[in-house]
Design an enzyme around this catalytic site. Structure first.
Site, short mmCIF file in Angstrom:
data_model
loop_
_atom_site.label_atom_id
_atom_site.label_comp_id
_atom_site.label_asym_id
_atom_site.label_seq_id
_atom_site.Cartn_x
_atom_site.Cartn_y
_atom_site.Cartn_z
N ASN A 157 0.87 -1.18 0.00
CA ASN A 157 0.00 0.00 0.00
C ASN A 157 0.90 1.23 0.00
O ASN A 157 1.57 1.52 0.99
CB ASN A 157 -0.89 0.00 1.26
CG ASN A 157 -1.73 1.27 1.35
OD1 ASN A 157 -1.69 2.12 0.46
ND2 ASN A 157 -2.48 1.39 2.44
N PRO A 158 0.96 1.97 -1.11
CA PRO A 158 1.89 3.11 -1.16
C PRO A 158 1.42 4.28 -0.30
O PRO A 158 2.18 5.22 -0.08
CB PRO A 158 1.91 3.50 -2.64
CG PRO A 158 0.62 2.98 -3.20
CD PRO A 158 0.20 1.80 -2.37
N ALA A 180 -8.04 1.44 -2.83
CA ALA A 180 -8.45 0.64 -1.67
C ALA A 180 -9.16 -0.62 -2.17
O ALA A 180 -9.86 -0.59 -3.19
CB ALA A 180 -9.39 1.46 -0.80
N GLY A 215 2.13 -2.54 4.73
CA GLY A 215 1.15 -1.52 5.08
C GLY A 215 0.77 -1.65 6.54
O GLY A 215 1.47 -2.31 7.32
N GLY A 216 -0.37 -1.07 6.89
CA GLY A 216 -0.80 -1.08 8.28
C GLY A 216 -1.90 -2.09 8.54
O GLY A 216 -2.12 -3.01 7.74
N ASP A 217 -2.61 -1.88 9.64
CA ASP A 217 -3.67 -2.82 10.02
C ASP A 217 -4.80 -2.85 8.98
O ASP A 217 -5.41 -3.89 8.74
CB ASP A 217 -4.25 -2.42 11.38
CG ASP A 217 -3.21 -2.50 12.48
OD1 ASP A 217 -2.33 -3.37 12.40
OD2 ASP A 217 -3.29 -1.70 13.44
N THR A 254 -0.76 2.42 13.02
CA THR A 254 -0.80 1.76 14.34
C THR A 254 0.03 0.49 14.34
O THR A 254 0.74 0.21 15.30
CB THR A 254 -2.27 1.41 14.73
OG1 THR A 254 -3.13 2.45 14.32
CG2 THR A 254 -2.38 1.19 16.21
N GLY A 314 -10.20 -0.89 12.47
CA GLY A 314 -9.96 0.40 11.81
C GLY A 314 -11.01 0.77 10.79
O GLY A 314 -11.00 1.89 10.27
N GLU A 315 -11.93 -0.15 10.45
CA GLU A 315 -13.02 0.19 9.51
C GLU A 315 -14.30 0.43 10.30
O GLU A 315 -14.54 -0.25 11.31
CB GLU A 315 -13.27 -0.99 8.56
CG GLU A 315 -12.18 -1.21 7.55
CD GLU A 315 -12.11 -0.09 6.51
OE1 GLU A 315 -13.17 0.34 6.03
OE2 GLU A 315 -10.99 0.34 6.21
N1 LIG Z 1 -3.52 2.32 -3.44
C1 LIG Z 1 -4.34 2.67 -2.48
N2 LIG Z 1 -4.96 3.89 -2.48
C2 LIG Z 1 -5.76 4.26 -1.47
N3 LIG Z 1 -6.04 3.48 -0.39
C3 LIG Z 1 -5.45 2.27 -0.34
C4 LIG Z 1 -4.59 1.82 -1.36
N4 LIG Z 1 -4.14 0.58 -1.02
C5 LIG Z 1 -4.72 0.27 0.16
N5 LIG Z 1 -5.51 1.28 0.58
C6 LIG Z 1 -6.30 1.39 1.82
O1 LIG Z 1 -5.62 2.25 2.73
C7 LIG Z 1 -6.11 2.01 4.04
C8 LIG Z 1 -5.09 2.33 5.11
O2 LIG Z 1 -3.95 1.62 4.87
P1 LIG Z 1 -2.94 1.05 5.97
O3 LIG Z 1 -3.61 0.19 6.91
O4 LIG Z 1 -1.82 0.47 5.17
O5 LIG Z 1 -2.39 2.35 6.68
P2 LIG Z 1 -2.87 3.17 7.95
O6 LIG Z 1 -4.34 3.29 7.98
O7 LIG Z 1 -2.08 4.41 7.95
O8 LIG Z 1 -2.36 2.30 9.16
P3 LIG Z 1 -3.12 1.52 10.35
O9 LIG Z 1 -4.20 0.73 9.68
O10 LIG Z 1 -2.04 0.68 10.95
O11 LIG Z 1 -3.66 2.55 11.28
C9 LIG Z 1 -6.51 0.54 4.05
O12 LIG Z 1 -7.79 0.42 4.58
C10 LIG Z 1 -6.47 0.11 2.59
O13 LIG Z 1 -7.68 -0.49 2.21
C1 LIG Z 2 -4.04 9.79 28.02
C2 LIG Z 2 -3.32 8.88 27.12
C3 LIG Z 2 -4.25 7.96 26.48
C4 LIG Z 2 -3.56 6.94 25.64
C5 LIG Z 2 -4.48 5.83 25.30
C6 LIG Z 2 -3.80 4.86 24.44
C7 LIG Z 2 -4.63 3.64 24.20
C8 LIG Z 2 -4.12 3.01 22.98
C9 LIG Z 2 -4.78 1.71 22.68
C10 LIG Z 2 -4.56 1.43 21.25
C11 LIG Z 2 -5.21 0.19 20.81
C12 LIG Z 2 -5.08 0.06 19.35
C13 LIG Z 2 -5.77 -1.12 18.87
C14 LIG Z 2 -5.60 -1.18 17.38
C15 LIG Z 2 -6.54 -1.01 16.55
C16 LIG Z 2 -6.36 -1.08 15.10
O1 LIG Z 2 -7.09 -2.15 14.60
C17 LIG Z 2 -6.87 0.19 14.43
C18 LIG Z 2 -6.52 0.17 12.97
O2 LIG Z 2 -5.19 0.45 12.77
N1 LIG Z 2 -6.31 1.36 15.01
C19 LIG Z 2 -6.99 2.11 15.81
O3 LIG Z 2 -8.11 1.83 16.12
C20 LIG Z 2 -6.29 3.35 16.32
C21 LIG Z 2 -6.62 3.59 17.75
C22 LIG Z 2 -5.95 4.83 18.23
C23 LIG Z 2 -6.37 5.16 19.59
C24 LIG Z 2 -5.81 6.43 20.09
#
Ligand SMILES: Nc1ncnc2c1ncn2[C@@H]1O[C@H](COP(=O)(O)OP(=O)(O)OP(=O)(O)O)[C@@H](O)[C@H]1O
Ligand SMILES: CCCCCCCCCCCCC/C=C/[C@@H](O)[C@H](CO)NC(=O)CCCCC
Ligand SMILES: [Ca+2]
Length: 564
Positions: free
Chosen positions: A148-149, A183, A206-208, A252, A516-517
């Site tokens: 995922n760029p 996406a 990429g991320g979650d 995350t 995250g969705e």
């Molecule tokens: N080429 C693309 N253009 C736009 N969106 C994309 C593309 N490829 C993937 N995605 C979407 O981007 C979203 C976020 O991506 P990703 O999880 O890699 O990063 P993030 O949201 O920054 O990190 P995290 O999920 O760890 O918080 C995903 O839900 C994915 O579906």
């Molecule tokens: C006063 C200080 C307070 C600090 C509290 C910190 C608590 C952090 C707990 C974080 C748990 C993250 C669980 C992960 C969930 C991921 O599937 C999701 C998609 O990337 N990210 C978030 O929901 C992102 C969630 C971001 C939450 C801030």
């Protein structure tokens, strides 16, 4: 014979010889499980070869590859190294291996270069080592990589090219790379286009959110291939055969951190190369008889649902969007009313025990057989028929947050995670209910996610280990007959009706974030599917003290040590 170590003497040597390492003469030996070497010299008086240093060794399961070196006249000659020693050993090979660093469970690639007297011996060493590595059938040979760029700080492509691809090449692993263009590109490709027979694993850069795409792609593809109806909440899902590697490049990176113990591209790449395998639970989420999504990390209603909803508006801010949304949501201090029904997991420990899920975790070893699962389903059904929900617990209340975590959800923001004792692969999730409380109390609770204090040790927080749960937001109007009947599963869905205020079921309620969705419905039904997917990971390793030596004895399980 100088005797490398007692252990080595017990095993048959595949090859041993005298080689040069830096400016020392060493005796090197390889067995089926280890490569070891020790400094030797000629005793001036007796002219016997004697050893003078400690044995250093690398377990074979930590070796990435052995390669021939192309030596120029100057290379390999240290200041102390007499020209003669080098001239007598003009051929060389390098062994690359996994080196554990002292810092935060990060792995690096270490190299050790041996010089030999002749080309034949050099080639023999390379062949013997690589032949042994080829017996590790758990190691992937061919991977399908999705990048995922736009994830996280938009560094996915660079991270892959600079840190991961060179290591895969060194390990002779081929990779077909797809940089996503939109996406759901990766998900759709996995569902309907990818020829999965060609690969030993899938890599997600990429991320979650990106991982979630790949998870959905693989699970949906597997269920379609096996004709499993995903819309039926009680369908027995078929586990996916391909493992997934996560190269963290998101905001995350909770799934990578919770399964590898670090959020680091090189560490993840090395776990892929050595062919680690970590099973993982997956929650299926349904609304009535409609499949919504799968989740492996956080299903969060109320606080986290609101954080995610708000953060999506500020995607351009990258990872900082969560901090901004977190502060705004905290200040708004909303609560939501509803009914949560859950089936407690029996004999599975508790969310407040101190048994952390670590590499080789005992709680995650047992995968219940199909027979066990069928029996459990039957007894759940009988209990429901008999007394309208025995075994299920029902809690009605006003909640600031309802969180279900099928793993710890450890991440750099919260190193112990939302559910510190949740297990990666035990078939359960930890359900955390945060009831309405004062602003200050909620702040204290949140703050404890970042410290060693127990975030569940508050009168307004309760936590349960569950196999299934349902949530029904507060019903507008009088409760239905179903809800009063006490049958939690029916009442979860029978009571839902459009809210007269909005005309829309779901609006006016809180929202669920699912890895995250944002989910389109507030009334959901969730089941945990034990070990539905496997990652190239081994869970979080206990921190180890290095004891000198080139590579400390890694936590190779006996399974890893023995070539299959
Ligand atoms: N080429 C693309 N253009 C736009 N969106 C994309 C593309 N490829 C993937 N995605 C979407 O981007 C979203 C976020 O991506 P990703 O999880 O890699 O990063 P993030 O949201 O920054 O990190 P995290 O999920 O760890 O918080 C995903 O839900 C994915 O579906
Ligand atoms: C006063 C200080 C307070 C600090 C509290 C910190 C608590 C952090 C707990 C974080 C748990 C993250 C669980 C992960 C969930 C991921 O599937 C999701 C998609 O990337 N990210 C978030 O929901 C992102 C969630 C971001 C939450 C801030
Ligand atoms: Ca679990």
């Amino acid at each position: 014979m100088t005797g490398l170590s007692e252990d080595m003497e017990k095993q048959a040597r595949l090859l041993s010889s005298q080689l040069v390492l830096g400016d020392r003469l060493v005796e090197v030996a390889a067995t089926r499980t280890v490569l070891a070497w020790k400094g030797i010299k000629k005793d001036k008086k007796s002219s016997e070869i004697i050893s003078f240093s400690k044995t250093e060794h690398v377990p074979l399961c930590d070796i990435i590859a052995a390669h021939k070196n192309h030596i120029n006249a100057e290379s390999g000659r240290s200041q102390k190294n007499p020209k003669r020693l080098h001239q007598m050993h003009p051929h060389a090979f390098t062994v690359s291996y996994v080196r554990r660093t002292r810092r935060r469970r990060r792995w690096r690639c270490g190299d050790v270069t041996f010089h030999c007297t002749n080309q034949g011996l050099c080639e023999q060493w390379i062949q013997v080592i690589n032949e042994q590595l080829s017996l590790f059938t758990n190691r992937p040979r061919s991977l399908l990589v999705y990048i995922n760029p736009y994830g996280g700080k938009r560094r996915g492509e660079r991270v892959y090219e600079q840190k991961v691809a060179p290591l895969l090449r060194r390990a002779c692993i081929s990779a077909d790379v797809i940089v996503t263009e939109r996406a759901n590109h990766a998900r759709d490709h996995l569902i309907s286009q990818a020829n999965l027979n060609e690969y030993d694993g899938v890599v997600c850069v990429g991320g979650d959110g990106m991982f979630s795409e790949i998870l959905h792609g693989l699970i949906i593809r597997t269920q379609t291939d096996h004709r499993v109806d995903r819309d039926r909440p009680d369908s027995e899902l078929v586990p996916c055969s391909l493992r997934v590697g996560i190269i963290p490049a998101g905001s995350t990176d909770c799934i990578c951190f919770s399964t590898v113990g670090a959020s680091d591209a090189v560490t993840s790449a090395l776990h892929i190369i050595v062919g680690d395998s970590q099973p993982m639970d997956v929650c299926s989420v349904h609304h009535r008889d409609r499949f919504l999504r799968y989740s492996v990390s956080l299903l969060g209603y109320g606080f986290y649902g609101d954080v995610l909803t708000d953060s999506e508006r500020n995607r351009r801010l990258g990872p900082a969007r969560y901090d901004l949304a977190g502060v705004k949501t905290f200040l708004s201090h909303k609560h939501y009313e509803g009914t949560i029904s859950f089936l407690p997991a029996e004999n599975k420990g508790t969310p407040r025990d101190k048994l952390r899920c670590r590499s080789g975790c005992g709680a995650c070893q047992h995968k219940s057989s199909l027979k066990d699962r069928k029996q459990r389903e039957m007894s759940e059904k009988t209990n429901l028929d008999k007394d309208g929900g025995h075994g299920w617990r029902v809690i009605h209340g006003k909640f600031i947050a309802i969180n279900a975590a099928s793993m710890s959800c450890a991440c750099p923001r919260s190193p112990k995670g939302l559910a510190p004792s949740a297990h990666l692969a035990d078939g359960t999730a930890d359900l955390i209910l945060v009831r309405r409380c004062s602003h200050l109390d909620f702040f204290r609770h949140l703050l404890r996610h970042t410290t060693k204090d127990d975030q569940f040790d508050h009168s307004f927080v309760e936590v349960h280990r569950v196999r299934k749960f349902c949530f029904q937001p507060r019903v507008c109007g009088p409760a239905s007959a179903d809800h009063r009947s006490g049958d939690p599963v029916t009442s979860c869905f029978g009571a839902t009706r459009p809210c007269p205020a909005t005309g829309n079921q779901g609006n006016g309620h809180g929202r669920w974030t699912c890895d995250g969705e944002i989910l389109p419905h507030a009334a959901i039904r969730v089941s945990v599917h034990g070990q539905l997917i496997r990652l190239f990971a081994r869970g979080i390793e206990e921190e180890q003290r290095q004891q000198g030596g080139r590579a400390p004895e890694g936590p190779c399980s006996p399974r890893d040590l023995e070539p299959s």
